[in-house]
Design a protein around this motif. Structure first.
Motif, PDB file in Angstrom:
ATOM      1  N   THR A 192     -10.443 -46.021  31.750  1.00 63.19           N
ATOM      2  CA  THR A 192      -9.976 -46.374  33.090  1.00 63.19           C
ATOM      3  C   THR A 192      -8.640 -45.695  33.349  1.00 63.19           C
ATOM      4  N   ARG A 216     -13.561 -44.338  34.845  1.00 60.67           N
ATOM      5  CA  ARG A 216     -13.487 -45.331  35.915  1.00 60.67           C
ATOM      6  C   ARG A 216     -12.112 -45.190  36.542  1.00 60.67           C
ATOM      7  N   HIS A 236     -20.061 -41.624  43.476  1.00 62.68           N
ATOM      8  CA  HIS A 236     -19.940 -42.759  42.548  1.00 62.68           C
ATOM      9  C   HIS A 236     -18.863 -43.753  42.961  1.00 62.68           C
ATOM     10  N   ARG A 239     -17.682 -46.772  40.800  1.00 64.17           N
ATOM     11  CA  ARG A 239     -16.727 -46.664  39.693  1.00 64.17           C
ATOM     12  C   ARG A 239     -15.293 -46.521  40.196  1.00 64.17           C
TER      13      ARG A 239
END
Length: 376
Positions: A192, A216, A236, A239
């Motif tokens: 992340t 992410r 996406h 995410r």
């Protein structure tokens, strides 16, 4: 002998003679290839949002004059020097602006934009690669040419291509910069990363690149509308989390931690954001042992929470632009389909004579994916 397509004796170029007067389109001699260089026909050249401020002196970037202005671009090779062994006339290439000295790589500058920060980089720009891409032809170091897989990138989808236009490929230049920083801190799939600010051209590109790398993303920005626009445009979106910068450092930090643990923080703030609360919010939200990439355009020092950084084993990396290998690898992400350049929104395409309209367009349309182009 150099290998070449027939080059005209003269060409059109946008020449800046002083930051106290606007540039003008002039007819000048066409450059010729030398050892270590190639001549590239400029097909599509980028603009950036602060183009006007570079060349009117507001940003106070040092560069020699007269100067043929320019940025990174997509072009077709017209001639190569005698030492070229791979690149050949007719090849489609992306030419980036980060030029490094061959015998001292720390002497580096951005062609057509700024002469760098050393005596060596200033000499290299002044004496060798002064003129750049707002012209019909550009002479560039061979190592600044990245050969593109034209069939894959621009071919029809029914034939196994990705169907990109050259204008869409031009948006890759905004992605090169954050890719350099994200690669530098070793961002990995599944991790992340918080990206701030994330709603401009480079910040939004950082989000797109991080997603392509399998990460992410927590995207921060001052405008909720701009964050919503980013999420609507980005591949996406599942995410991507968004967190507004409110100016309340601790409240923003608490909001970020809702999506933790956070492995990395990528900062690409503009000069005026050097005192923004988001910097400390993002750092304090990081997990133990996290990494930070500083790529912002700050001209002033920024305040950091020293004690937290020390006790949390946080590693801070500075990165100016990217490395040669980064560009090659970035286009491998594009060719594989992982990095989507169809997010590009071309706001205008302009001939050299309409440079002012192009720069105004770039300044007024500076959100993620938006790009104004010059086609000499």
């Amino acid at each position: 002998m150099a290998t070449s397509i027939d080059l005209p004796e003269k060409m059109k170029a946008l020449v800046l003679r002083s930051t106290h007067e606007p540039p003008s389109v002039e007819t000048i001699p066409t450059p010729q290839p030398t050892v270590g260089s190639a001549i590239v026909r400029v097909l599509v050249a980028n603009t950036i949002s602060y183009m006007r401020d570079i060349y009117n002196g507001k940003r106070r970037y040092p560069f020699p004059t007269p100067l043929v202005t320019g940025t990174s671009f997509i072009g077709r090779v017209a001639a190569v020097g005698p030492d070229a062994t791979k690149i050949k006339p007719g090849d489609l290439v992306v030419v980036d602006i980060m030029i490094r000295s061959r015998d001292e790589p720390t002497d580096a500058f951005l062609a057509g934009v700024i002469q760098g920060f050393t005596e060596g980089s200033a000499k290299l720009m002044r004496d060798v690669y002064r003129d750049w891409s707002y012209a019909e032809y550009c002479r560039a170091p061979l190592e600044n040419l990245t050969l593109l897989n034209e069939r894959r990138l621009t071919g029809a989808k029914q034939d196994g291509g990705l169907g990109y236009s050259l204008s869409q490929l031009a948006v890759s230049s905004a992605h090169m910069v954050p890719y350099g920083g994200l690669r530098d801190i070793g961002l990995q799939a599944g991790q992340t990363v918080v990206i701030a600010p994330a709603t401009g051209a480079f910040g939004g590109a950082a989000v797109n690149v991080a997603l392509a790398m399998g990460a992410r993303v927590i995207a921060m920005g001052r405008s909720k509308d701009s964050l919503a626009f980013l999420k609507s445009k980005i591949p996406h979106p599942e995410r991507v989390e968004t967190v507004p910068i409110t100016g309340d450092m601790m409240a923003d930090c608490k909001e970020l931690k809702k999506y933790g643990p956070i492995d990395a923080y990528f900062d690409i703030g503009p000069p005026e954001a050097h005192a923004s609360t988001h910097i400390k919010s993002c750092i304090i939200a990081l997990r133990h042992g996290a990494r930070i990439s500083i790529m912002g355009g700050y001209r002033e020092d920024i305040a950091i929470p020293h004690s937290f950084i020390m006790h949390s084993n946080i590693r801070i990396y500075g990165k100016w632009m990217y490395e040669r290998q980064d560009i090659y690898d970035l286009f491998k992400l594009v060719e594989s389909g992982l990095l989507d350049l169809s997010v590009a929104e071309v706001t205008g395409e302009y001939p050299l004579e309409e440079w002012k309209a192009a720069w105004d367009d770039a300044a007024e349309n500076a959100r993620f994916g938006q790009i104004a182009l010059i086609k000499p």
